[in-house]
Write a protein that holds these residues in place. Structure first.
Motif, PDB file in Angstrom:
ATOM      1  N   MET A 376      -8.616 101.249 -16.202  1.00  0.00           N
ATOM      2  CA  MET A 376      -9.918 100.586 -16.204  1.00  0.00           C
ATOM      3  C   MET A 376     -10.755 101.278 -17.263  1.00  0.00           C
ATOM      4  O   MET A 376     -10.482 102.421 -17.612  1.00  0.00           O
ATOM      5  CB  MET A 376     -10.535 100.654 -14.810  1.00  0.00           C
ATOM      6  N   ASP A 377     -11.757 100.575 -17.805  1.00  0.00           N
ATOM      7  CA  ASP A 377     -12.516 101.260 -18.850  1.00  0.00           C
ATOM      8  C   ASP A 377     -13.693 102.022 -18.253  1.00  0.00           C
ATOM      9  O   ASP A 377     -14.142 101.756 -17.139  1.00  0.00           O
ATOM     10  CB  ASP A 377     -12.943 100.308 -19.970  1.00  0.00           C
ATOM     11  N   VAL A 381     -16.761 101.810 -14.686  1.00  0.00           N
ATOM     12  CA  VAL A 381     -17.186 102.839 -13.723  1.00  0.00           C
ATOM     13  C   VAL A 381     -18.696 103.056 -13.867  1.00  0.00           C
ATOM     14  O   VAL A 381     -19.419 103.160 -12.892  1.00  0.00           O
ATOM     15  CB  VAL A 381     -16.449 104.164 -13.999  1.00  0.00           C
ATOM     16  N   TYR A 382     -19.154 103.067 -15.113  1.00  0.00           N
ATOM     17  CA  TYR A 382     -20.562 103.383 -15.337  1.00  0.00           C
ATOM     18  C   TYR A 382     -21.472 102.309 -14.767  1.00  0.00           C
ATOM     19  O   TYR A 382     -22.587 102.584 -14.361  1.00  0.00           O
ATOM     20  CB  TYR A 382     -20.820 103.549 -16.832  1.00  0.00           C
ATOM     21  N   THR A 383     -20.980 101.063 -14.693  1.00  0.00           N
ATOM     22  CA  THR A 383     -21.864 100.019 -14.166  1.00  0.00           C
ATOM     23  C   THR A 383     -21.856  99.991 -12.644  1.00  0.00           C
ATOM     24  O   THR A 383     -22.601  99.242 -12.049  1.00  0.00           O
ATOM     25  CB  THR A 383     -21.446  98.630 -14.667  1.00  0.00           C
ATOM     26  N   PHE A 389     -17.004 105.584  -8.382  1.00  0.00           N
ATOM     27  CA  PHE A 389     -16.201 105.075  -7.276  1.00  0.00           C
ATOM     28  C   PHE A 389     -15.924 106.280  -6.405  1.00  0.00           C
ATOM     29  O   PHE A 389     -15.493 107.315  -6.919  1.00  0.00           O
ATOM     30  CB  PHE A 389     -14.867 104.530  -7.780  1.00  0.00           C
ATOM     31  N   TYR A 390     -16.150 106.172  -5.113  1.00  0.00           N
ATOM     32  CA  TYR A 390     -15.957 107.341  -4.263  1.00  0.00           C
ATOM     33  C   TYR A 390     -14.910 107.034  -3.202  1.00  0.00           C
ATOM     34  O   TYR A 390     -15.064 106.072  -2.450  1.00  0.00           O
ATOM     35  CB  TYR A 390     -17.297 107.713  -3.614  1.00  0.00           C
ATOM     36  N   ILE A 414     -13.846 108.604  -9.019  1.00  0.00           N
ATOM     37  CA  ILE A 414     -14.073 108.631 -10.472  1.00  0.00           C
ATOM     38  C   ILE A 414     -15.567 108.534 -10.692  1.00  0.00           C
ATOM     39  O   ILE A 414     -16.209 107.658 -10.106  1.00  0.00           O
ATOM     40  CB  ILE A 414     -13.403 107.431 -11.171  1.00  0.00           C
ATOM     41  N   ALA A 415     -16.115 109.424 -11.488  1.00  0.00           N
ATOM     42  CA  ALA A 415     -17.543 109.336 -11.778  1.00  0.00           C
ATOM     43  C   ALA A 415     -17.754 109.561 -13.259  1.00  0.00           C
ATOM     44  O   ALA A 415     -17.046 110.344 -13.881  1.00  0.00           O
ATOM     45  CB  ALA A 415     -18.296 110.385 -10.982  1.00  0.00           C
ATOM     46  N   VAL A 416     -18.720 108.856 -13.818  1.00  0.00           N
ATOM     47  CA  VAL A 416     -19.065 109.038 -15.227  1.00  0.00           C
ATOM     48  C   VAL A 416     -20.530 109.415 -15.284  1.00  0.00           C
ATOM     49  O   VAL A 416     -21.373 108.682 -14.781  1.00  0.00           O
ATOM     50  CB  VAL A 416     -18.850 107.737 -16.015  1.00  0.00           C
ATOM     51  N   VAL A 417     -20.826 110.572 -15.853  1.00  0.00           N
ATOM     52  CA  VAL A 417     -22.216 111.013 -15.877  1.00  0.00           C
ATOM     53  C   VAL A 417     -22.673 111.124 -17.311  1.00  0.00           C
ATOM     54  O   VAL A 417     -22.015 111.763 -18.130  1.00  0.00           O
ATOM     55  CB  VAL A 417     -22.343 112.420 -15.260  1.00  0.00           C
TER      56      VAL A 417
END
Length: 2015
Positions: A376-377, A381-383, A389-390, A414-417
């Protein structure tokens, strides 16, 4: 009868915001499709609405008419086809009201039959009302009609235009313009119009309804001009007027239904010849930012494969990381955390692919085989909410094999900060609900769980307009060497999607390459990658470079709704933009070609299409490879993308000012290009006709290049040649920074002809939506502004906004519906149109419903919903299929391209339908040119390169006649010699003959919250005001961020070109720039803002309401960020024939001491009153060094509006940083209007020797609002103090826990019978154990008091917290659903339901808050809980600034690179104190109060600030989600605490390889406030060698907590007990605390009464009065009562506030090296005890629970129905040699096997075998704890916590080869299906259908026996039962196991009997004949026969060979 409520027509059909007043200079070209029908209306104060063919026009509003209204107006409708005689023309007359809905007076309808026949009709007729009865009002109109084919009624234009009375002379329309407008009407081109002309002449007397009108004569008389008040002044009438009016009208009008139409309807400059400029300058696109992607791999399940050793590979972009390997399991548990750090632009980041793959048996030597993967891009995740996703399950699939099903599940976070995002981790606790895999899939909302494979076909047809890639030098060299003159580019197309790349072939040397190839990607659908990147590249031997890049966003070309469509695109052209086209060897803007940042020039266009086909994987023919394939594709017909049309672009440069001085010395010209047309390098030839037929476009080779210059001769047939650039001119100086070009009366023009496929419809639809969105956005901004400035009735404005929205949406549906079905519409065009129409229709209905729900109290929620509409509209309006490329305007100085502006072609596209017209078409637009590419980043991008006023028009060449219509009037056209007498020939310059002279007055009052530009943290600001080509500066005010200039700047003799009335409505904008004056070097730029002046013409009065203008705040921007506000007003006054003497005088206080500076005049400057400002000086903290010297003797200076006060000097900052004098005050004049209050500045200076002092730092308090003291309302107070109020202390229903759903009845009466209590007690105990230690015993055992510890309390509280969160979410979701339902259905009872649904929600919330803190009435009802805050305590209690505030002191900037420094980095210290602002004099009763100390002013009763010694006790519970610090993706964390001089490093107790360590420690520190008040708790990573790394730290200001009224020293617990796990921690008992609080708050009490009552002030509390000590003795006590008051202290009048409960807070850990990104979280709390009080008891023991030792004994009795693997060698029967293997998860090394049951023929096996598994178990967390070394190189053991799962496997033993795995079952010891009673009942259901089966826990049952199935997957990946096992599980604690030992296998002690097995292994000895018969007869019969035959044959051959030679000899010799 004038006034705002005068009769004005507002037309309610489509666009209620366009009063027609001053449109007279432009015949209303507002229409439907492509043709026209004109109308004129003449009447009085009502207004007319003339709808026909679905279009409406409005007349202007006539005010103050008695009984006759005279509209002289003409309307013209272009209609697409001949008018049908049955159509009806309808005219409605409205009575206009600005406030209420307009009232319809009457309607006139007429069938157009006669008009169609005769072409001209005049009518006078009466109107009819709603009931179709005639009224006494009549109307006169004249209608003319001209058919398309000229059959009826041609009219002369003169006749049409010179109708008597229609054109008063003063109208001043230039004759020239009309000439150029009308001759075109008769050209009968292919879209020739038919016209309908309607003249409303004459008048109609109002005889009826006089009463209504006279009743409305209220309000002040205003000149009609007032309709065009200036833009920014909201036309909001005073609320009282409105309501009064409503009542007068007998209106029974509910104020809740009033809606205000767009304010802009009344205030916008109606002539609308200018469009709004955009203020944000800096490009944000290509800028790199910090990102962190964190992935936690928790576990995998159901991996397909037998006995595998899986490893997970996590790949983000190019980086890969691996987990450790787990052996022989297909459900491995990892719990490993990976972090990837990136520093790239957002676009690049969000396109990176996250790929999770599971690999089987990878080791050093081989790469292993892929089991399955998931992609997945990052953007997806960022949106997500919270960017993460937890605990979700990713579905693994095999990319190599499409037909295979899923390959397993992988559970991960997965988390994008990004910088500044903070991620809230949901609270970790028992993982129960997450075992539901299907419900927690790792997919965004709306994506179905069963994703199918799909093929994406991307067809690339051809490209054109490519730039010449090699430099001209190279070209010449090549030509000289080889003599070839070929195109120098070898293009190919590369498509990147979902991490895969595909390329077309390379077309050697071609500028117009033809590919016709398709690239096929195979990917899951819907894909989790948002964008497809299409790039044209130039193939080169050295390195390939990108020519241009385009991204296709899949969300925009598909729609997932039930009426949606798969992604589809084209065939359509996409335009690519990138760097400029002058080819140098090194292109500095190469990144732009890669798609980063905004392209600055057209590069090429590419014809492509995209289609998606969902694969049917069951089809056997399917090609199952997922490699990217490239195939040939059929070419498309040339006309598929639309008919080639000739377009005409016209531009006029009206002004070029603010040109940067660096380029001011060379001549400057401007070049405009559209695609490659107009581009000087590529030339701009018309496509040759021969090529044109082939659809070629701009082919330069075939037509010789025409050098363009404005002297160009026309072509041979009078054809015009484009002029694309202006003449070079030398700039003139404006001021020190800027130059301007002398475009005074002569304005240069450009025009370009270009050829494009005609796909205007796409742009038209986008324009309509954009306009709806713009209007919505403007309305929302109005509403927010009204809320912010507290104007009355914002909800009415919101209703108006919704009305406009719904009418706009319906208008879209009617306009778009007529879309012609021409051949070139692609599937996407059709589908998009359908879905846009659906969406907008839906939105229109929702808006209507919402409108009726907007009330004062629902305002906020509704505003959010409306903002969602805005986002949706913007999304829909973005058209993915391009047509005409964007227009670029380049400023060229000395042949160098300096700066550019890019204007989307849709914004300037012309249409005869007003809504479809681009928003800047035929308007004067202010454009700021910016630097290209990277040069525009940072400060360079903030300065303006040039400001241009430019007029643009783009349309079909044949529609060209109106292209000058929007220019300011009063010019003559200058044409080139050829076109002199051709009317339609475009001019090359405009010569203005009319000019107006004005005086501009800029009232610059003050600015606030400016940017700190100097290192001192202050600035020396001055403002520079630009208007046309003049500029002036205010004076420089030194050292301030909030300058009050109070200065009037007068610009004399401002010359503006054009008509006077246009200036009035549409003045040019004023640019204000703020600079910081430096002693050396040039001034620094600090920000910019725009304003429009209020204009007064020479014939208007200077009187209210427009004059004098009011001061307003203008937001200042610096780049993209806000940088303060400017308070100013601007007026533009026309200098009439009488000269300046007619202008209003400038009267103001003349300040002699300010010399020539004029102050702002009286009517404009704010009204001031006297205020007193009291300042509380407490102390200074954490001051950093200044210029390397320590701060020693600081002082604080306070300044506000020029007045101020200084604090006492701190003599020795080191010894005591507090001030000796606490309160000081000063008086100052402040504006009455609080919104205009200036900020208050706090500055800290360090006094050095010899009277020098240096600035340490400063802080500006931007709003004094929260510090203003308002005397309390007397009445309210008395009411409070009378009578007793009994506070109900009954416990409420505790919150239901998920695990144990025990419902507790609310105990309503205080006396509860004992038996109930007992039951309750049991239930509760059972429940309380939920997370706690003893909770899981059998029902009979009650949790023993001694079993409970602090952790029981903690886990119970966490459960409660999670449950609260769940309920809040559920409540919110429920409310939202309700909301949506209401909107969708729009039922009428909304208001009531709304209130109903809100009430319970609020109650719920109250309950939730009080539930965990129930006062205990029964002894040990349940486990006491504490409050777990999932954030910092400060966040919950407003930073503990209840009376002591902390102000961060900022230092100024240090260097230029500091601009992006966060505020954190600029902090140099903190000032503690407070302030109070009030009007003087104060009311007496305050000062007369008892104990009032005048020295303290308003700050009564504050503690002393002398140093104080405190014992600080810090409890650290645990940390979660730490950022890994070691290579292995783990960390070895330990705690470090620093407070003042104390520095504790708990290094020896580090926790090995753990990212979620449980510390469970407390630390005692003695500290002295104020010197040591900042506590730092850090988590470090222990390293064997080298220094330890900081993972993250958190800082706590203990002093604010200590002094806070919320009493944060020691939390108040839920119950009071004197022993046990919940012992009272505070040295002061509740009653002592209560007495102290009452004394401090001057509250009467506490009075303890009999019967468990206590009275405080006028509140009475009740509660229990007995307490039990350790020995069970009961004693009387008041403590419970006192505690119940403390827990409800917020209910006490005046003194009350919420006290801090006993709690655990969760604090984010931050690392200064990675600012803004959370590095983990820490759960902790702090207690503080003053040393002069009795010492507190010992610290609560929170050391982590030791895992309890258990022994699990598993007896495998029998197996049954095990599948048979082997064929018996001798007897041929199917049999198996069965054995069973078992282990506990995580302990694979200790696996145990039974002996082998040989030769089972039925699958039955008998074992009677015992396994023994000792393990350590944490009850509370349901995890097994394992300590083991990770590898042979590890330094120490690592502790793992893994779920308790038992695995049993059945195998087939083989002697020589590897054993065969047959099946397995895994039992989760906490919840597994109860075993079946018999083998028969045991089925596959027990594994697959777990949800419905009864589950048991071995920890509760202790002993379980039954049958369980073994399962494995067959060839089709289906689960099947491969055997059944009868087993017994027995769980013992270690002590029990010692008492009753048992042996392994069948050994002593407690041996098991031997199994009864038939001895089958030697069967063939016993019965040899049978075996032999079997061997010979059945098995080997044929084999034996074959062998015999073969032998015979062999013998014969041998004999033959043997006898042959002898025989031959005989024969030969003839023997």
């Amino acid at each position: 009868m004038a006034g705002p409520d005068g009769l004005r027509g507002l037309l309610h059909l489509s666009d209620p915001t366009i009063p027609w007043g001053s449109r007279s200079q432009q015949p209303p070209q507002r229409l439907g499709t492509e043709a026209s029908l004109p109308v004129a209306l003449l009447t009085t104060n009502p207004c007319l609405l003339v709808p026909s063919a679905g279009l409406s026009f409005y007349t202007r509003v006539l005010e103050s008419c008695e009984d006759e209204a005279r509209f002289d107006e003409t309307f013209r409708w272009p209609v697409a086809s001949n008018v049908d005689g049955n159509e009806i023309l309808e005219i409605q007359v409205f009575n206009y009201s600005k406030v209420f809905t307009n009232r319809l007076i009457g309607t006139f309808r007429m069938v157009l039959q006669k008009v169609v026949e005769e072409g001209h009709v005049e009518v006078t007729d009466t109107l009819i009302d709603d009931n179709n009865s005639a009224i006494q009002t009549s109307i006169s109109i004249e209608i003319r009609y001209q058919a398309q084919d000229g059959t009826v009624g041609t009219w002369s234009d003169k006749e049409f235009l010179e109708t008597p009375g229609l054109r008063p002379e003063g109208d001043g329309r230039c004759p020239l313009e009309t000439d150029s407008l009308l001759p075109g009407l008769r050209q009968s081109s292919d879209d020739s119009m038919c016209f309908l002309l309607l003249l409303l002449l004459f008048f109609f007397p109002f005889r009826a309804g006089k009463g209504v009108f006279s009743a409305m004569k209220l309000g002040k008389a205003r000149p009609t001009k007032d309709d065009h008040r200036k833009q920014d002044e909201p036309a909001v009438l005073e609320a009282e007027d409105l309501d009064r009016k409503a009542m007068r009208l007998g209106g029974g009008l509910d104020p809740d239904t009033i809606s205000l139409a767009s304010v802009t309807a009344v205030t916008t400059n109606v002539s609308n010849k200018r469009s709004k400029p955009d203020i944000k300058m800096e490009p944000s696109a290509g800028r790199p930012m910090d990102y962190q992607v964190s992935v936690t791999i928790i576990e995998a399940r159901q991996l397909v494969g037998l006995n595998m050793d899986p490893v997970v590979c996590v790949e983000v972009g190019e980086e890969k990381k691996y987990t450790s390997m787990k052996e022989s399991t297909n459900c491995p548990y990892y719990n490993e955390y990976f972090v990837f750090d990136f520093h790239v632009p957002p676009d690049v980041m969000f396109d990176k692919i996250i790929k999770l793959s599971v690999i089987h048996s990878k080791n050093l030597l081989r790469s292993g085989t892929l089991v399955g993967s998931f992609k997945m891009d990052v953007g997806t995740v960022y949106t997500q909410p919270e960017h993460q996703f937890y605990h979700k399950w990713a579905i693994l699939s095999d990319p190599e094999d499409l037909t295979a099903g899923l390959k397993g599940y992988l559970k991960c976070d997965i988390a994008v900060v990004g910088k500044g995002d903070n991620i809230k981790t949901p609270h970790k606790a028992n993982e129960t609900d997450e075992d539901d895999i299907e419900g927690n899939l790792l997919l965004p909302d709306g994506v179905p769980p069963e994703r199918q494979w799909a093929r994406f076909y991307i067809k690339i047809y051809r490209a054109e307009g490519l730039p010449r890639m090699n430099t001209s030098i190279m070209a010449n060299v090549k030509k000289a060497l080889i003599g070839e003159n070929k195109d120098l580019v070898d293009p190919y197309v590369q498509v990147v999607f979902a991490g895969q790349k595909g390329k077309t072939s390379v077309q050697k040397s071609s500028y117009e390459p033809l590919w016709n190839e398709q690239i096929i990607f195979t990917e899951m659908f819907p894909p989790l990658c948002k964008r497809i990147k299409v790039q044209i590249r130039d193939s080169d031997k050295v390195n390939d470079v990108a020519i241009g890049t385009h991204f296709i966003d899949l969300r925009k070309i598909s729609n997932e709704g039930d009426k949606g469509y798969l992604p589809t695109f084209g065939p359509a052209w996409v335009n690519m933009y990138g760097s400029t086209r002058n080819y140098t060897l090194m292109d500095e803007h190469q990144e732009l070609n890669e798609g980063l940042g905004e392209g600055v020039s057209f590069r090429a266009r590419l014809l492509m299409s995209l289609a998606v086909e969902i694969l049917d994987t069951s089809n056997p023919e399917i090609n199952s490879s997922t490699e990217v394939q490239v195939e040939q594709a059929t070419s498309v017909a040339d006309n598929c993308t639309g008919k080639m049309e000739e377009f005409f672009l016209f531009g006029a440069f009206l002004e070029a000012t603010m040109i940067d001085r660096k380029i001011g010395d060379k001549p400057i010209n401007f070049e405009v290009t559209i695609g490659n047309y107009g581009n000087q390098i590529d030339g701009m030839a018309k496509p040759v006709l021969r090529r044109k037929k082939e659809g070629g476009d701009g082919d330069e080779e075939e037509s010789e290049l025409l050098q363009n210059s404005s002297e160009d001769e026309g072509g041979e047939d009078g054809e015009m040649v484009s002029v694309s650039s202006s003449q070079p001119m030398k700039p003139l100086v404006t001021d020190r920074n800027y130059f301007h070009l002398p475009y005074f009366e002569k304005k240069p023009c450009i025009y370009i002809k270009s050829w494009w496929q005609d796909q205007r419809r796409r742009l038209y639809n986008a324009n309509i939506m954009d306009k709806i969105a713009d209007k919505l956005e403007e309305g929302l901004n109005d509403v927010q502004e009204m809320i912010k400035t507290e104007k009355p009735h914002p909800e009415r404005r919101l209703r108006g906004v919704l009305e406009e929205l719904s009418s706009g949406c319906l208008r879209f549906v009617t306009l778009a519906d007529k879309d012609q079905h021409h051949a070139s519409r692609t599937r996407l065009d059709r589908e998009r149109l359908k879905s846009c129409m659906r969406e907008l229709e839906n939105m229109g209905q929702q808006a209507t419903t919402l409108r009726s729900q907007v009330k004062k109290n629902t305002m906020k929620d509704k505003l959010k919903l409306v903002q969602n509409f805005l986002q949706k509209l913007r999304f829909l309006a973005d058209e993915p299929q391009h047509t005409i490329p964007d227009i670029f305007i380049w400023m060229i100085s000395n042949n160098k391209r300096i700066a550019y502006a890019r204007i989307p072609s849709k914004d300037i596209l012309y249409s005869i339908v007003d809504e479809e017209m681009g928003k800047d078409c035929a308007k004067v637009k202010t454009v700021f040119l910016k630097l290209p590419g990277k040069r525009g980043f940072g400060p360079a991008g903030w300065t303006v390169q040039a400001k241009m006023e430019i007029y643009l028009w783009l349309g079909l060449n044949k529609q060209r006649k109106d292209f000058l219509s929007g220019l300011p009037c009063g010019f003559e056209e200058k044409k080139i010699a050829r076109g002199q007498n051709l009317p339609s020939f475009p001019p090359i310059s405009l010569l203005y003959t009319k000019k107006q002279v004005f005086q501009l007055r800029a009232h610059m009052y003050q600015a606030r919250s400016l940017f700190a530009a100097d290192s001192s943290g202050l600035s020396d600001p001055f403002a520079r005001v630009f208007f046309t080509s003049q500029s002036q500066c205010t004076e420089v005010l030194n050292e301030t961020l909030c300058p009050t200039w109070d200065q009037l700047l007068v610009f004399d003799n401002v010359e503006l070109y054009g008509e006077a009335h246009e200036m009035r409505d549409d003045p040019p904008i004023i640019v204000i720039e703020i600079y910081d004056q430096d002693t050396v070097g040039k001034a620094d730029f600090m920000g910019r803002t725009f304003a429009k002046p209020v204009v007064k013409m020479s014939d208007e009065q200077y009187c209210p309401p427009r004059f004098p203008p009011q001061l307003e705040y203008y937001q200042i921007y610096r780049g993209n960020s806000t940088a303060g506000d400017l308070l100013a007003a601007f007026e533009l006054l026309q200098i009439g024939p009488g000269g300046k003497s007619d202008l209003p005088p400038i009267d103001g206080p003349t300040d002699m001491d300010r010399g020539p500076i004029l102050p702002v005049p009286l009517g404009i400057r704010p009204v001031l009153s006297k205020y007193r400002v009291e300042i509380l000086f407490w102390g200074l903290r954490d001051l950093k060094r200044v210029n390397l010297a320590q701060v020693d003797r600081p002082r604080v200076d306070i300044e506000c509006a020029g007045k101020g006060v200084q604090s006492a000097l701190i003599q020795n900052y080191k010894k005591n940083p507090n001030f000796s004098t606490l309160v000081k005050w000063f008086e100052v004049d402040l504006p009455e209007n609080e919104l205009l209050h200036p900020p208050l500045n706090i500055r800290v200076v360090d006094c050095r020797a010899f009277g020098r002092y240096t600035l340490v730092g400063s802080h500006a308090v931007s709003s004094l609002r929260k510090f203003i003291y308002r005397p309390p309302d007397k009445k309210a107070q008395h009411w409070n103090m009378t009578g007793e109020i009994v506070v109900n202390m009954e416990p409420e229903v505790p919150i239901k826990k998920m695990e144990t759903m025990v419902k507790l009845e609310a105990n309503s009466d205080a006396v509860v019978k004992v038996d109930v209590e007992e039951k309750e007690k049991k239930k509760k105990k059972k429940k309380g154990g939920g997370g706690g230690g003893g909770g899981e015993e059998v029902e009979e055992e009650e949790p023993d008091e001694s079993m409970l510890d602090w952790w029981s309390k903690y886990f119970a509280s966490i459960e409660t917290m999670k449950e609260q969160l769940r309920q809040q979410e559920a409540a919110a979701a429920e409310a939202e659903e309700k909301e949506e339902m209401e909107i969708a259905e729009g039922f009428k009872g909304q208001a009531k339901n709304k209130e109903k649904s809100k009430a319970p929600k609020d109650d719920k919330k109250k309950k939730q808050q009080s539930a965990p803190e129930l006062p205990e009435k029964k002894n040990k009802q349940k486990i006491d809980e504490l409050k777990v805050f999932n954030k910092e305590l400060e966040a919950e209690f407003d930073n503990f600034e209840d009376w002591l505030h902390t102000f961060n002191l900022l230092r100024g900037k240090i260097g230029d690179n500091d601009d992006n420094a966060t505020e954190e980095e600029r902090i140099v210290g903190r000032f503690k104190g407070s302030m109070c602002v009030y009007k003087v004099p104060l009311p007496d009763d305050i000062t007369k109060e008892a104990g009032y100390d005048p020295n303290f002013g308003m700050f009564q009763g504050i503690p002393s600030n002398d140093p104080i010694n405190v014992l600080v006790r810090v409890y650290i519970v645990r940390a979660t989600d730490l950022h890994p610090a070691d290579i292995n993706g783990k960390a070895d964390p330990y705690i470090a605490i620093k407070l003042g001089k104390t520095d504790i490093k708990d290094k020896e107790n580090y926790i090995s390889k753990q990212l979620n360590p449980v510390f469970g420690k407390s630390f005692d520190i003695e500290a002295t406030f104020p010197m040591e008040s900042m506590l730092t708790v850090a988590v470090y990573d222990w390293d064997l060698v080298g220094t330890d790394d900081l993972i993250g730290e958190t800082k706590i200001d203990l002093e604010n907590r200590y002094y806070s009224k919320h009493r944060a020293t020691c939390g108040v617990s839920q119950t009071y007990s004197i022993h046990g796990y919940n012992v009272w921690r505070d040295p002061m008992k509740p009653s002592q605390i209560l007495s102290k609080l009452c004394k401090e708050g001057k509250v009467d009490g506490p009075h303890f009464g009999p019967g468990g009552r206590v009275k405080v002030a006028n509140r009475v509390f009740t509660g229990p009065t007995e307490i039990e000590d350790e020995n069970g003795q009961k004693k009387q006590t008041d403590e419970h009562l006192a505690l119940s008051v403390l827990r409800h202290w917020e209910d006490i009048p005046r003194a009350g506030c919420k006290l801090v409960p006993e709690h655990v807070e969760t604090r984010p850990l931050l690392n200064p090296d990675k600012p803004g990104i959370e590095q983990g979280r820490l759960e902790m709390w702090v207690d503080m005890f003053p040393m002069d009080m009795p010492a507190p008891g010992p610290a609560t023991d929170i050391s982590p629970r030791k895992p309890k030792k258990y022994e699990l004994r598993v007896i495998v009795w029998n197996t049954d129905e095990v599948i048979l693997e082997d064929d018996d060698y001798f007897t041929g029967e199917k049999s198996s040699d069965i054995f069973v293997r078992g282990w506990l998860k995580g302990q694979q090394e200790d696996k145990q096997d039974t002996d082998v049951h040989y030769h089972s023929l039925t699958g039955e096996g008998n074992f009677n075998w015992r396994y023994i598994f000792p393990f350590d178990y944490l009850m509370a967390e349901e995890k097994i704890v394992i300590s083991k070394k990770e590898s042979m190189f590890s330094w120490d053991e690592t502790e793992y916590k893994i779920p308790a799962r038992l695995t049993l496997q059945v195998w087939d033993a083989d002697h020589f080869s590897a054993d065969d795995f047959l099946g397995a079952i895994e039992l989760d010891l906490n919840r597994f299906p109860r075993g079946a009673k018999t083998s028969k009942q045991c089925s596959l259901e027990m594994v697959t259908n777990e949800a419905e089966l009864p589950m048991v826990s071995i920890f509760k049952q202790k002993r379980v026996k039954g049958w369980w199935p073994f399962v494995a997957r067959d060839e089709n990946d289906e689960l099947e039962v491969t055997g059944k096992v009868e087993a017994e599980l027995h769980l013992l604690t270690a002590e029990e196991a010692e008492k009753s030992p048992a042996g392994l296998a069948r050994n002593e002690p407690d041996p098991l009997e031997k199994p009864n097995r038939p001895d089958t292994s030697f069967i063939w000895f016993l019965n040899p004949l049978k075996s032999i018969k079997y061997l010979i007869c059945t098995r080997y019969k044929w084999l034996i026969i074959k062998i015999v035959l073969a032998l015979l044959l062999l013998i014969m051959v041998a004999l033959f060979l043997y006898s042959m030679p002898g025989y031959m000899v005989k024969k030969l010799l003839g023997a």
